[in-house]
Design a protein around this motif. Structure first.
Motif, short mmCIF file in Angstrom:
data_model
loop_
_atom_site.label_atom_id
_atom_site.label_comp_id
_atom_site.label_asym_id
_atom_site.label_seq_id
_atom_site.Cartn_x
_atom_site.Cartn_y
_atom_site.Cartn_z
N LEU A 16 37.43 5.56 26.13
CA LEU A 16 37.36 6.15 27.32
C LEU A 16 35.94 6.06 27.80
CD1 LEU A 16 39.09 9.61 26.69
CD2 LEU A 16 39.86 7.67 28.31
N SER A 17 35.02 5.58 26.98
CA SER A 17 33.56 5.41 27.42
C SER A 17 33.20 4.06 27.58
CB SER A 17 32.61 6.25 26.61
OG SER A 17 32.78 5.59 25.27
N ILE A 18 33.71 2.94 26.86
CA ILE A 18 33.19 1.66 27.06
C ILE A 18 33.96 0.99 28.15
CG2 ILE A 18 33.11 -0.68 25.88
CD1 ILE A 18 33.06 1.09 23.23
N PRO A 19 33.29 0.39 29.03
CA PRO A 19 33.76 -0.49 30.12
C PRO A 19 34.68 -1.65 29.53
CG PRO A 19 31.52 0.19 30.51
CD PRO A 19 31.73 0.53 29.28
N SER A 20 35.53 -2.13 30.45
CA SER A 20 36.32 -3.05 29.69
C SER A 20 35.61 -4.50 29.77
CB SER A 20 37.47 -3.25 30.91
OG SER A 20 37.13 -3.86 32.10
N PHE A 21 34.62 -4.77 30.59
CA PHE A 21 33.83 -5.86 30.29
C PHE A 21 32.98 -5.80 29.18
CE2 PHE A 21 31.22 -3.31 32.93
CZ PHE A 21 30.09 -3.46 32.78
N PHE A 36 32.31 -7.78 23.38
CA PHE A 36 32.10 -7.55 22.01
C PHE A 36 33.47 -7.99 21.42
CE2 PHE A 36 33.46 -4.67 18.49
CZ PHE A 36 32.42 -4.55 17.86
N ALA A 37 34.63 -8.10 21.81
CA ALA A 37 35.65 -8.48 21.25
C ALA A 37 35.72 -10.17 21.04
CB ALA A 37 36.87 -8.16 22.03
N ILE A 38 35.13 -10.85 22.23
CA ILE A 38 34.97 -12.18 21.97
C ILE A 38 33.78 -12.32 20.89
CG2 ILE A 38 33.85 -14.13 23.10
CD1 ILE A 38 35.31 -13.01 25.49
N TYR A 39 32.84 -11.85 20.76
CA TYR A 39 31.78 -11.89 19.77
C TYR A 39 32.00 -11.49 18.24
CZ TYR A 39 27.28 -11.23 17.15
OH TYR A 39 26.35 -11.42 16.32
N PHE A 40 32.94 -10.60 18.37
CA PHE A 40 33.34 -10.22 16.93
C PHE A 40 34.50 -10.84 16.28
CE2 PHE A 40 34.99 -7.04 13.73
CZ PHE A 40 33.95 -7.12 12.97
N PHE A 41 35.48 -10.82 17.24
CA PHE A 41 36.61 -11.36 16.60
C PHE A 41 36.89 -12.85 16.77
CE2 PHE A 41 37.77 -6.99 17.68
CZ PHE A 41 38.02 -6.38 16.35
N SER A 42 36.12 -13.43 17.83
CA SER A 42 36.25 -14.86 18.07
C SER A 42 35.27 -15.82 17.25
CB SER A 42 36.26 -15.25 19.45
OG SER A 42 37.33 -14.75 20.13
N TYR A 43 33.94 -15.35 17.64
CA TYR A 43 32.73 -16.00 16.99
C TYR A 43 32.55 -15.70 15.39
CZ TYR A 43 31.89 -17.94 21.61
OH TYR A 43 32.19 -18.72 22.66
N LYS A 44 32.64 -14.33 15.21
CA LYS A 44 32.36 -13.99 13.94
C LYS A 44 33.06 -14.04 13.02
CE LYS A 44 27.97 -12.67 14.25
NZ LYS A 44 26.70 -13.32 13.48
#
Length: 321
Positions: A141-146, A151-159
């Motif tokens: 509820l607190s984190i904006p979608s962008f 974060f999702a790209i950095y963590f789940f894609s690159y890391k």
């Protein structure tokens, strides 16, 4: 029910007409026009430009231009994209399947996770699992979608390298094969989860609170006093009443998916209608921009109608007629 739906559908017609007037007016008030994309850029002869403006109808009075545009629009002629040099319907037809896949995948993820987590948190409130789910809800509820997308790209894609960070299909995939659809699914899961992130959190919290509230009502005490099994009490008596708000949100999800997809598709470079909308704004591709705005408005009205109808379907106490 049918009478109500028909009345609402008729009421959408003047609303869409008013929206079309606003869209056309705003497009004409924006700097420049789409005329520059319809002429030969190598020919800057003033006589040629004046002749083409007259031929294409840009010198006609605004009411006449609007009437011509809305008449063609109703007939399915959305004009020609000044950026892609093909009809707008072909441009949208190419992008629409990607947005539909993203939207329906997002809805599926939303309701499956919200149902499972909401049921668990509602049946076992104030436990460690409920607290962990509550933490997830507050983050959602607190984190904006962008921010969630980056974060999702950095963590789940690159890391971790679990999911692709852009595109909708892998290179060299042959359309119609199993590998093709697996690749499309692999590309859509991460943006779909980001798009569903906020709704998962809010719907889980709604369902949890409703289950806790309904578990304290008199009809539940009566069922327990009669010796009804606890699983039947939760799965039939409590869940049936608690799931009503969750079902009625489905109509509004049609709207939120389109509006949220504009940001999500841009972050993930996902070739859908949301990304096309922003690109059309930047390139002043007014035929595409106006068509997409009308399409989004129509989906918004249909989503509100579906939500109202679902209220009457899941709760017979509501009389729509």
């Amino acid at each position: 029910m049918l009478k109500f739906a028909f009345r609402r559908f008729l009421g959408m017609i003047p609303m869409l007409l008013l929206i079309s007037i606003v869209i056309f007016t705003l497009a004409r008030l924006m700097p420049g026009d789409s005329f520059s994309g319809e002429i030969d850029p190598t020919n800057t002869n003033p006589e040629y430009i004046a002749e083409m403006r007259e031929k294409l109808g840009y010198n006609d009075p605004l009411p006449q231009q609007y009437f011509r545009w809305i008449t063609n629009f109703i007939q399915g002629d959305f004009g020609k994209s000044t950026r892609f040099k093909i009809s707008v319907s072909e441009v949208i037809k190419e992008r629409l399947p990607n947005t539909l896949l993203l939207g329906f995948t997002s809805i599926l993820i939303t309701y499956v996770l919200a149902f499972l987590m909401g049921m668990y948190a509602g049946r076992k409130p104030y436990t460690l699992g409920d607290n962990l789910i509550g933490t997830f809800n507050y983050l959602g509820l607190s984190i904006p979608s962008f921010v969630a997308g980056v974060f999702a790209i950095y963590f789940f894609s690159y890391k971790l390298g679990w999911f692709p960070s852009n595109g909708s299909i892998g290179i060299g995939m042959k359309e119609g094969t199993i590998e093709y659809w697996l690749s499309r699914l692999h590309h859509v899961i991460l943006p779909a989860f980001v798009l569903a992130f906020l709704n998962i959190a809010s719907y889980t919290q709604f369902l949890r609170n409703d289950i806790i509230e309904n578990s304290r009502k008199d009809f539940v005490r009566t069922a327990r006093a009669k010796g009804t099994p606890e699983s039947k009490i939760y799965n039939v008596h409590i869940l049936r009443n608690s799931i009503i708000p969750l079902v009625t949100f489905l109509g509004f999800d049609l709207v939120s998916i389109i509006s949220g997809a504009i940001i999500t598709e841009t972050i993930f470079t996902y070739p859908g209608l949301g990304q096309l909308f922003l690109q059309s704004v930047g390139t002043r591709d007014y035929p595409v921009l106006m068509t997409l705005t009308m399409l989004f408005s129509l989906i918004t009205l249909i989503g509100n109608l579906v939500a109202d109808i679902l209220y009457g379907v899941v709760d017979p106490r509501i009389r729509l007629d």
